[in-house]
Design an enzyme around this catalytic site. Structure first.
Site, PDB file in Angstrom:
ATOM      1  N   HIS A 273       5.887 -19.106 -39.214  1.00  0.00           N
ATOM      2  CA  HIS A 273       7.473 -18.740 -39.897  1.00  0.00           C
ATOM      3  C   HIS A 273       7.788 -17.499 -38.768  1.00  0.00           C
ATOM      4  O   HIS A 273       8.632 -17.589 -37.282  1.00  0.00           O
ATOM      5  CB  HIS A 273       7.442 -18.248 -40.958  1.00  0.00           C
ATOM      6  CG  HIS A 273       7.196 -19.446 -41.895  1.00  0.00           C
ATOM      7  ND1 HIS A 273       8.559 -20.885 -41.996  1.00  0.00           N
ATOM      8  CD2 HIS A 273       5.995 -19.713 -43.016  1.00  0.00           C
ATOM      9  CE1 HIS A 273       7.598 -21.397 -42.787  1.00  0.00           C
ATOM     10  NE2 HIS A 273       6.658 -21.162 -43.570  1.00  0.00           N
ATOM     11  N   GLU A 274       7.479 -16.428 -38.591  1.00  0.00           N
ATOM     12  CA  GLU A 274       7.768 -15.544 -38.016  1.00  0.00           C
ATOM     13  C   GLU A 274       8.398 -15.582 -36.720  1.00  0.00           C
ATOM     14  O   GLU A 274       8.649 -15.437 -35.776  1.00  0.00           O
ATOM     15  CB  GLU A 274       7.741 -14.058 -37.756  1.00  0.00           C
ATOM     16  CG  GLU A 274       6.899 -13.868 -38.935  1.00  0.00           C
ATOM     17  CD  GLU A 274       8.901 -13.466 -39.695  1.00  0.00           C
ATOM     18  OE1 GLU A 274       9.300 -12.866 -38.353  1.00  0.00           O
ATOM     19  OE2 GLU A 274       9.534 -13.652 -41.382  1.00  0.00           O
ATOM     20  N   ARG A 276       8.429 -19.041 -34.990  1.00  0.00           N
ATOM     21  CA  ARG A 276       8.925 -19.556 -34.282  1.00  0.00           C
ATOM     22  C   ARG A 276      10.446 -19.492 -33.677  1.00  0.00           C
ATOM     23  O   ARG A 276      10.713 -20.251 -32.706  1.00  0.00           O
ATOM     24  CB  ARG A 276       9.467 -20.358 -35.758  1.00  0.00           C
ATOM     25  CG  ARG A 276       7.679 -21.400 -36.664  1.00  0.00           C
ATOM     26  CD  ARG A 276       7.604 -21.875 -37.710  1.00  0.00           C
ATOM     27  NE  ARG A 276       8.639 -23.742 -37.128  1.00  0.00           N
ATOM     28  CZ  ARG A 276       8.958 -24.076 -38.429  1.00  0.00           C
ATOM     29  NH1 ARG A 276       9.015 -23.856 -39.577  1.00  0.00           N
ATOM     30  NH2 ARG A 276       9.947 -25.486 -38.129  1.00  0.00           N
ATOM     31  N   ALA A 389      -8.590 -39.460 -27.917  1.00  0.00           N
ATOM     32  CA  ALA A 389      -9.313 -39.976 -27.146  1.00  0.00           C
ATOM     33  C   ALA A 389      -9.149 -40.209 -25.699  1.00  0.00           C
ATOM     34  O   ALA A 389      -9.458 -40.209 -24.767  1.00  0.00           O
ATOM     35  CB  ALA A 389      -9.760 -41.547 -27.454  1.00  0.00           C
ATOM     36  N   ASP A 416     -13.977 -46.208 -29.050  1.00  0.00           N
ATOM     37  CA  ASP A 416     -13.352 -45.733 -27.615  1.00  0.00           C
ATOM     38  C   ASP A 416     -15.331 -46.286 -26.906  1.00  0.00           C
ATOM     39  O   ASP A 416     -15.818 -45.518 -27.183  1.00  0.00           O
ATOM     40  CB  ASP A 416     -13.272 -43.746 -27.308  1.00  0.00           C
ATOM     41  CG  ASP A 416     -13.680 -43.003 -27.508  1.00  0.00           C
ATOM     42  OD1 ASP A 416     -14.900 -43.263 -27.083  1.00  0.00           O
ATOM     43  OD2 ASP A 416     -13.691 -42.237 -27.945  1.00  0.00           O
ATOM     44  N   LEU A 451      -8.528 -32.611 -35.558  1.00  0.00           N
ATOM     45  CA  LEU A 451      -9.335 -32.888 -36.382  1.00  0.00           C
ATOM     46  C   LEU A 451      -8.882 -32.497 -37.363  1.00  0.00           C
ATOM     47  O   LEU A 451      -9.306 -33.239 -38.316  1.00  0.00           O
ATOM     48  CB  LEU A 451     -10.255 -33.915 -35.854  1.00  0.00           C
ATOM     49  CG  LEU A 451     -10.581 -34.039 -34.391  1.00  0.00           C
ATOM     50  CD1 LEU A 451     -12.466 -34.536 -33.621  1.00  0.00           C
ATOM     51  CD2 LEU A 451     -10.116 -35.627 -34.506  1.00  0.00           C
TER      52      LEU A 451
END
Length: 505
Positions: A273-274, A276, A389, A416, A451
């Site tokens: 938060h800080e 950003r 991918a 893939d 992921l």
């Protein structure tokens, strides 16, 4: 036996010991009774020998001239008064049996066969009773050989009654032993089962603990062995008490771990938060300076561009960390109907635009597949898999995004034909900050959070995520529960059509 249960081992041990005891007792009983019965037969044999000797002394012919018939005649002393049925008698002289016969059950004198006569020659002279087997219709006999004139006299009594009595005794002992073993086996099974019930409850407690999700989240480890099964004065109680102490240590360790994780998550959330705001300011001022209209030196303009790009990258990392922190805190995601076909189509379209050098394909079913969830986050999961991918496979790699569904679940697969994921990290690819750089080529940097976000978002939607990878084929599979009441999609704009698409952007 190492694979047997403790209950089975104890029952088998008890039955085996009882069986051994029964064998020993039965053997001792049979030997003792046989000795007593054999003593009685020997006493009767002594009396029969005395009667036969008296009768033989009254007939001088027995001590002098003997007949030479091939089948020896029956000596008359066999049938003297007082002799019992089956009494056997024989006269031996010059190494041959001169007289031989026995008294049948009807009191008639009967001769012996040639084989039985030959058996009598093996009897030792000396007045000591011994047992022989005459075979045929006579069987076993107790005989004694004593001197009679110039030869020897043999007197014998049958052992058929003794053998019958011993056979009956063995049958009775065997039947009683078998019955006792069956009763003892059943009783010992019940007793052992009752005695091991506390151990079963201790094992159930351990089994219940093993099924608890201890790897993440707040863990209320309230399972304990009951106090009755944790009495330190008994063997099972000591095991139960030890398990309770162990569970107490585990609960304390889990609480400490969760407290530490909560602090880290709070720090990550607060820091995200800080960060950003200053990142947005850095990016804004850099862009403002570069667009101010004043001509800047080439190196300054390049530096401002780099500041902007790095600020954008850091902002993406901060957003990912913030999303993971929110997922860890269990914050509710949006719960709207999402048409997955439109969502997957839009993600593939974006991937084509970002990497036209890859061979992108799309495979969708002819009907709408609707789930309930957060369209933005689900789109992010598919985009992350396609981006994964794109980044970790070389140009020209074929990447196929497919959507399938059955009656209860929907499956999104991203396949893939790239180099695959290293087997050493395949089992941990959904953990944070794990990257498969060893086996997959990469054209740009990565944080190892993509992921992890996929796994977190799908888990928040009550779904599952899986991966299979070998060189030349890697498949990521997302499984989501279907919405039972499909409605209008709230997902990203759809790419028109279904079936397989070409790679042209």
């Amino acid at each position: 036996m190492s694979r047997w249960t403790l209950r089975k081992r104890l029952v088998v041990a008890v039955v085996t010991l009882l069986a051994l005891a029964a064998v020993v007792i039965g053997f001792a009983s049979v030997v003792s009774v046989r000795s007593v019965l054999l003593g009685r037969v020997d006493a009767q044999l002594t009396a029969a020998t005395t009667r036969s000797s008296g009768a033989a002394e009254e007939r001088p012919g027995y001590g002098g001239t003997f007949p030479q018939e091939s089948q020896p005649p029956v000596p008359e002393f066999v049938g003297v008064p007082g002799q019992s049925a089956g009494t056997l008698g024989a006269i031996i002289a010059g190494g041959a049996v001169r007289y031989a016969g026995y008294l049948d059950d009807a009191g008639n004198l009967r001769p012996l066969t040639t084989g039985q006569v030959a058996t009598l020659l093996s009897v030792s002279l000396g007045g000591t009773p011994e047992s022989i087997d005459l075979g045929g219709n006579l069987g076993s006999y107790r005989v004694v050989a004593v001197e009679a004139g110039s030869g020897a006299m043999i007197v014998g009594l049958p052992l058929a009654d003794l053998e019958f009595t011993l056979g009956q005794l063995i049958a009775v002992i065997s039947g009683i032993a078998l019955g006792v073993l069956l009763l003892a086996g059943g009783a010992s099974y019940l007793i052992v089962r009752l005695a091991l019930r506390p151990l079963d409850r201790v094992a159930k407690t351990a089994s219940d603990v093993s099924e608890l999700p201890l790897d993440r989240g707040e863990v209320a480890l309230a399972v304990r062995v009951p106090d009755d099964d944790a009495d330190p004065n008994t063997e099972v109680g000591r095991v139960g008490a030890s398990i309770n102490r162990m569970l107490g240590h585990i609960a304390a360790a889990l609480s400490a771990r969760q407290s530490s994780e909560n602090k880290v998550r709070t720090f990550v959330s607060d820091a995200s938060h800080e960060l950003r705001t200053p990142l947005a300011s850095i990016r804004g001022y850099a862009e403002l300076t570069r667009r101010s209209g004043e001509e800047l030196p080439e190196d300054a303009s390049y530096a401002l561009g780099r500041i902007e790009s790095e600020a954008v990258r850091m902002t993406a990392i901060v957003e990912d960390l913030l999303l993971l922190a929110r997922l860890d805190e269990g914050r509710e995601l949006a719960r709207d109907p999402v048409e997955l076909g439109a969502l997957v189509s839009a993600a593939v379209s974006d991937a084509r635009a970002a990497a036209p050098d890859h061979d992108w394909h799309l495979d969708l079913p002819p009907r709408d597949i609707v789930v309930t969830g957060d369209a933005q986050r689900l789109f992010q999961t598919v985009a992350n898999l396609l981006g994964n991918a794109r980044v970790h496979t070389p140009a020209g790699t074929r990447v196929t995004a497919a959507l399938q569904a059955d009656d209860t679940t929907a499956r999104i697969t991203v396949t893939d034909n790239g180099p695959g994921i290293d087997a050493a990290v395949l089992g941990s690819v959904f953990e944070r900050f794990v990257r498969g750089d060893v086996s997959r080529q990469r054209a740009s940097g990565g944080t190892g959070l993509g992921l992890a976000i996929v796994a977190g978002v799908i888990d928040a939607h009550a779904g599952t995520v899986a991966v299979e990878s070998v060189p030349g084929r890697t498949v990521f599979t997302l499984t989501l529960p279907l919405d039972t009441a499909p409605s209008t999609s709230h997902g990203p704009p759809a790419v028109t059509g279904h079936s397989t698409s070409s790679a042209t952007p």
